[in-house]
Design a protein around this motif. Structure first.
Motif, short mmCIF file in Angstrom:
data_model
loop_
_atom_site.label_atom_id
_atom_site.label_comp_id
_atom_site.label_asym_id
_atom_site.label_seq_id
_atom_site.Cartn_x
_atom_site.Cartn_y
_atom_site.Cartn_z
N THR A 101 0.35 -1.35 0.25
CA THR A 101 0.26 0.09 -0.15
C THR A 101 1.15 1.44 -0.04
N LEU A 102 0.32 2.27 -0.66
CA LEU A 102 1.37 3.69 -1.02
C LEU A 102 1.43 4.02 0.33
N GLN A 103 2.10 5.40 0.92
CA GLN A 103 1.96 5.77 1.72
C GLN A 103 2.36 7.41 1.51
N ASP A 104 1.70 7.89 2.26
CA ASP A 104 1.47 9.71 1.53
C ASP A 104 2.81 10.07 1.25
N ALA A 105 3.70 10.28 1.61
CA ALA A 105 4.90 10.93 2.00
C ALA A 105 5.71 9.85 0.08
N GLU A 106 5.23 8.81 -0.25
CA GLU A 106 6.08 8.49 -1.34
C GLU A 106 5.06 9.01 -2.83
N ILE A 107 3.75 9.14 -2.77
CA ILE A 107 2.76 9.81 -3.34
C ILE A 107 3.02 11.19 -3.46
N ASP A 108 3.77 12.48 -2.60
CA ASP A 108 3.45 13.20 -2.64
C ASP A 108 5.13 13.86 -3.15
N VAL A 109 5.90 13.07 -3.10
CA VAL A 109 7.07 12.45 -3.72
C VAL A 109 6.88 13.12 -5.62
N ALA A 110 6.06 11.27 -5.52
CA ALA A 110 5.69 11.41 -7.27
C ALA A 110 4.94 12.32 -7.84
N MET A 111 4.01 12.55 -6.90
CA MET A 111 2.99 14.16 -7.49
C MET A 111 4.14 15.03 -7.37
N GLN A 112 5.04 15.82 -6.68
CA GLN A 112 5.97 16.54 -7.35
C GLN A 112 7.18 16.10 -8.33
N GLN A 113 7.67 15.12 -8.33
CA GLN A 113 8.08 14.97 -9.43
C GLN A 113 7.73 15.18 -10.96
N LEU A 114 6.55 14.76 -10.67
CA LEU A 114 5.22 14.98 -12.10
C LEU A 114 5.48 16.23 -11.93
N ILE A 115 5.22 16.99 -11.42
CA ILE A 115 4.80 18.78 -11.12
C ILE A 115 6.05 19.13 -12.10
N THR A 116 7.38 18.82 -11.77
CA THR A 116 8.92 19.27 -11.75
C THR A 116 9.11 19.15 -13.84
N SER A 117 8.45 17.54 -13.64
CA SER A 117 8.65 17.50 -15.71
C SER A 117 7.62 18.19 -16.36
N LEU A 118 6.71 18.17 -15.87
CA LEU A 118 5.18 19.24 -16.50
C LEU A 118 6.00 20.97 -16.91
N GLN A 119 6.44 21.45 -15.27
CA GLN A 119 7.02 23.21 -15.80
C GLN A 119 8.35 22.59 -16.45
N ASN A 120 9.37 22.07 -16.25
CA ASN A 120 10.40 22.01 -17.77
C ASN A 120 11.00 21.71 -17.98
N ASN A 121 9.45 20.96 -19.11
CA ASN A 121 9.33 20.70 -20.54
C ASN A 121 8.50 20.89 -21.09
N PHE A 122 7.32 21.33 -20.50
CA PHE A 122 6.70 22.30 -21.43
C PHE A 122 6.03 23.37 -20.37
N ALA A 123 6.55 24.42 -19.44
CA ALA A 123 6.53 25.94 -19.00
C ALA A 123 4.94 25.64 -18.05
N ALA A 124 5.04 24.68 -17.92
CA ALA A 124 3.66 24.43 -17.57
C ALA A 124 3.12 25.14 -15.93
N GLN A 125 2.28 25.76 -15.02
CA GLN A 125 2.11 25.86 -14.41
C GLN A 125 0.97 25.80 -13.05
N LEU A 126 0.83 25.30 -11.69
CA LEU A 126 -0.15 24.93 -11.66
C LEU A 126 -1.50 25.89 -11.11
N ARG A 127 -2.16 25.18 -11.76
CA ARG A 127 -3.93 26.66 -11.66
C ARG A 127 -3.81 26.12 -10.33
N VAL A 128 -4.47 27.19 -10.11
CA VAL A 128 -4.91 27.40 -8.88
C VAL A 128 -6.20 28.32 -8.79
#
Length: 791
Positions: free
Chosen positions: A764-791
């Motif tokens: 079962t996945l833990q919150d900490a590793e889930i947050d790390v995976a999501m942050q890696q995905l966001i970083t990849s989107l920002q670096n490769n496509f100049a994406a911004q999180l929508r607030v």
């Protein structure tokens, strides 16, 4: 070939019933396509003679006739026919007769005068379409005899559907020869009595084109009476063969053609000048034909001409200016052999045909030319009078009748039944085929009337026909069978078609040759592959896409009020390719194309009605390609909407296109809605992929939603491709579920909302590793496509 059974039975009369007779011909390869009675059923109609005609006292157009019906007392019959006259012999329907159309004859009063029967026209007996008066019978017709017996109205008319190789059966003599060979019944052919020359008139014959016309016979017959009536027996034979009686001289030439298979032509000798020439047409030479057509001839057309002008298209039709008329007193009668290659196709080129061309282009017996001339001469002299000149005959090199060798062992191998040498010899003898023996082989010399004997298998076919196809046993085949490998990565074509049929598509089969405009519209092909000899002007080129045929299917169905259409087709397309095959210079790949028009779903209460769109059919294509994964990239195609078209890519290869029909073609082909079409290379569908095992997690997934803002020009596919190989291992799936532009999003940008699915098969996945995976995905989107999180 249409003829009367009773006429044929004067040549050969086997002891067979009518049904057995037609079955015999059909099983021998001379298919009886149609059989009909000479006249419909009626009864109680006899030959009668009009004795006296008086005017009806109360009707201007009626006559009261006293009629001899072969009984002690003449009958009184009221008749309104304009040609009724004393002394005529006519058909008479007696009281109680049943005429065609369920018309019953009774004793009745007509304007106060009793009438005991009805005098009949040919139309009333059902033996003619039109009749202006009573059917007048010959003066020697026996009064009181049943009219069906006298006119042979119980006879049958048979129409044979002959294959092109059986030109020898385009005559009563040829058919009789076949029947005699099949049944062994004796054959009685017409006795041909040569007509002795009593005048010296003749014309020189010059063969200027001996390859096209190697044999030409002709003779002058002077003092003929062209107005002599055609004998009734000859008229009946012609009418039973579907030929209209014209005049005695013309009827005789047609009669001999039907009897012997040799077309003849008669010229008015007074209209001819100098010698008779068989020559090719000069460039742009013109001729007025008997059918009133004036033709400008090409130089491959064979002509019969005199020293001044063309007289006829050889073997096809005579000229109007040289033809015989009722005023003709001196004629030149022609009988010739024209090479089939010199006649074939010429009549069709100019949009007509004739009985003569039908025979000559298949091959006429050159051994009968002089006999047919003598036969026609005798009939002309006997019927129309006149004196005949000598027969003029000029001959070049006639077709060689090359011997054909037959091996009895080959007969057994082809037919599966062994024939003894004596049996084969007996069959050849019945067919009238001369043969010699060379050791074990038979060497057959084809007769002049059989142009279809060229190779050994032609003789084997004759043996099979004469022995009887239904007498050849049909044993069950015996062979060793081996299981052929069938790998799982091959999908049968039937399965591909079944998938589409299960999805509501109907399969169609269209012609591979299409209108030239379709190639221009749907393939932008300005130089299509043209057919050398198209069957129709609108089917002149080979297709390079299947889309045109499907659009035509939609048009046809819309005219028949079908408003929801799903069709598909599999078939070959054709391209020029120097390395193509199996035909050198051409590539012929198999393709599959589909089209959807109308509503996405059939009309129903549970789903709102909407028209089918690009994404509906994209889903169908993805299902068809599964388990392979397809990519769809923006593209252009001549048949499709420039902004609603995509190319289909599988494993890095472009395998087809999908899109809405181009608005220009929607308007041109009068379609109220734009159909969605797709076309795929068929090999990508028949080559499947083996399934691969992957463990299914028993643990619950973790789902997170992520909304980012990116440049409006950035495509979803670019993002997915850019993330490939860069995602954390926990992320199992990314799905786009929303696209938004407008308030709250900067102009020139768009919001994309993704659903992220994370899962592991072992824990079962833990919150900490889930947050790390999501942050890696966001970083990849920002670096490769100049994406911004929508607030």
């Amino acid at each position: 070939m249409k003829f009367s059974e009773s006429w044929l039975r004067t040549f050969v009369n086997p002891a067979l019933t009518g049904t057995e007779f037609t079955h015999l011909l059909t099983m021998a390869g001379l298919e009886v396509e149609e059989e009909e009675s000479v006249a419909p059923q009626f009864n109680n109609v006899i030959v009668a003679q009009v004795l006296e005609v008086t005017k009806h006292p109360d009707a201007d157009r009626l006559n009261v006739c006293r009629v001899d019906i072969g009984r002690d007392t003449p009958a009184q019959i009221v008749c309104g026919a304009p040609n009724v006259a004393a002394g005529l012999k006519v058909p008479c329907a007696l009281p109680g007769a049943n005429l065609p159309g369920d018309f019953k004859i009774k004793i009745a009063k007509v304007r106060g005068i009793e009438s005991s029967g009805m005098l009949c026209s040919a139309k009333e007996l059902g033996i003619a379409e039109d009749a202006s008066g009573l059917l007048v019978l010959p003066s020697d017709a026996p009064v009181g005899q049943d009219i069906r017996r006298y006119l042979d109205l119980d006879d049958r008319l048979l129409t044979l559907k002959l294959t092109p190789n059986r030109a020898d059966c385009l005559s009563l003599t040829g058919i009789a020869r076949e029947v005699a060979a099949l049944t062994g019944a004796p054959m009685t052919l017409p006795v041909i009595e040569p007509v002795s020359a009593t005048i010296d008139a003749q014309r020189t014959i010059v063969l200027d084109a001996p390859e096209a016309c190697p044999l030409y016979c002709g003779r002058v017959i002077a003092g003929v009476n062209a107005k002599s009536p055609t004998p009734e027996w000859m008229k009946r034979c012609l009418e039973c063969s579907g030929i209209r009686s014209i005049s005695a001289l013309v009827d005789i030439t047609n009669y001999v053609m039907l009897e012997l298979g040799q077309p003849l032509h008669a010229f008015d000798n007074a209209k001819l000048e100098g010698a008779i020439h068989a020559r090719m047409a000069a460039p742009q030479e013109k001729i007025l034909l008997l059918n009133e057509q004036t033709l400008e001839l090409q130089d491959d057309v064979l002509l019969i001409a005199d020293d001044k002008r063309p007289l006829a298209m050889a073997g096809i039709m005579g000229g109007e200016d040289s033809g015989i008329t009722l005023d003709t007193t001196e004629m030149f009668l022609e009988s010739a052999f024209f090479a089939p290659k010199a006649i074939a196709g010429r009549a069709r080129r100019y949009g007509f045909g004739s009985d003569a061309s039908h025979r000559f282009e298949r091959g006429v017996d050159f051994g009968t030319a002089r006999a047919a001339l003598e036969r026609a001469s005798r009939l002309i002299v006997d019927i129309c009078g006149g004196q005949a000149g000598p027969v003029c005959e000029t001959t070049a090199t006639l077709p060689a009748r090359a011997p054909v060798r037959l091996r009895p062992s080959r007969v057994a191998k082809v037919l599966g039944i062994a024939f003894s040498d004596d049996e084969i010899a007996a069959l050849f003898t019945r067919l009238g085929l001369p043969f010699t023996r060379d050791n074990a082989d038979f060497v057959v010399t084809p007769p002049s009337y059989r142009f279809d004997f060229e190779i050994e298998v032609d003789l084997i076919e004759e043996i099979a026909r004469l022995h009887g196809y239904d007498n050849i046993p049909a044993p069950a085949p015996q062979a060793a069978l081996a299981m052929l490998p069938q790998t799982e990565d091959t999908r049968p074509l039937f399965r591909v078609r079944q998938i589409l049929a299960d999805r509501g598509f109907q399969e169609v089969v269209n012609y591979a040759f299409i209108e030239e405009s379709w190639e221009a519209d749907f393939a932008a092909n300005a130089s299509p592959i043209r057919l050398a000899n198209p069957i129709a002007s609108q089917m002149s080129v080979m297709r390079s896409t299947l889309i045109g045929g499907l659009v035509a299917n939609v048009t046809t169905n819309l005219k028949r009020k079908q408003n929801r259409i799903r069709v598909f087709e599999t078939g070959r397309c054709f391209y020029r390719d120097a390395n193509g095959g199996p035909v050198t210079g051409f590539r012929q790949p198999l393709k599959l194309a589909g089209l959807a028009y109308g509503t996405a779903q059939p009309e129903q209460w549970g789903t709102p009605s909407r028209n089918v769109d690009f994404f509906d059919i994209k889903g169908e294509v993805e299902l068809l390609l599964a388990p392979k994964t397809a990519r769809f990239e923006k593209a252009t195609h001549p048949a499709m909407h420039p902004g609603r078209c995509a190319q289909i890519i599988v494993e890095g290869r472009v395998v087809g296109h999908i899109g809405e029909l181009h608005p220009q073609w929607q308007q041109k082909y009068e379609l109220p809605l734009a159909p969605v079409v797709f076309e795929l290379e068929l090999d990508v569908l028949t080559q499947s992929r083996l399934p691969k095992f992957s463990e299914v997690s028993k643990l619950p997934p973790v789902i997170r939603d992520l909304a980012i803002v990116v440049d409006q020009k950035l495509e979803y596919r670019q993002i997915i491709d850019g993330l490939e190989g860069k995602l954390p291992t926990l992320i199992q799936d990314i799905r786009l579920f929303d696209v938004y532009t407008g308030k709250g999003v900067e102009q020139g940008k768009k919001s994309l909302a993704f659903r992220i699915v994370m899962q592991d098969t072992q824990r079962t996945l833990q919150d900490a590793e889930i947050d790390v995976a999501m942050q890696q995905l966001i970083t990849s989107l920002q670096n490769n496509f100049a994406a911004q999180l929508r607030v």
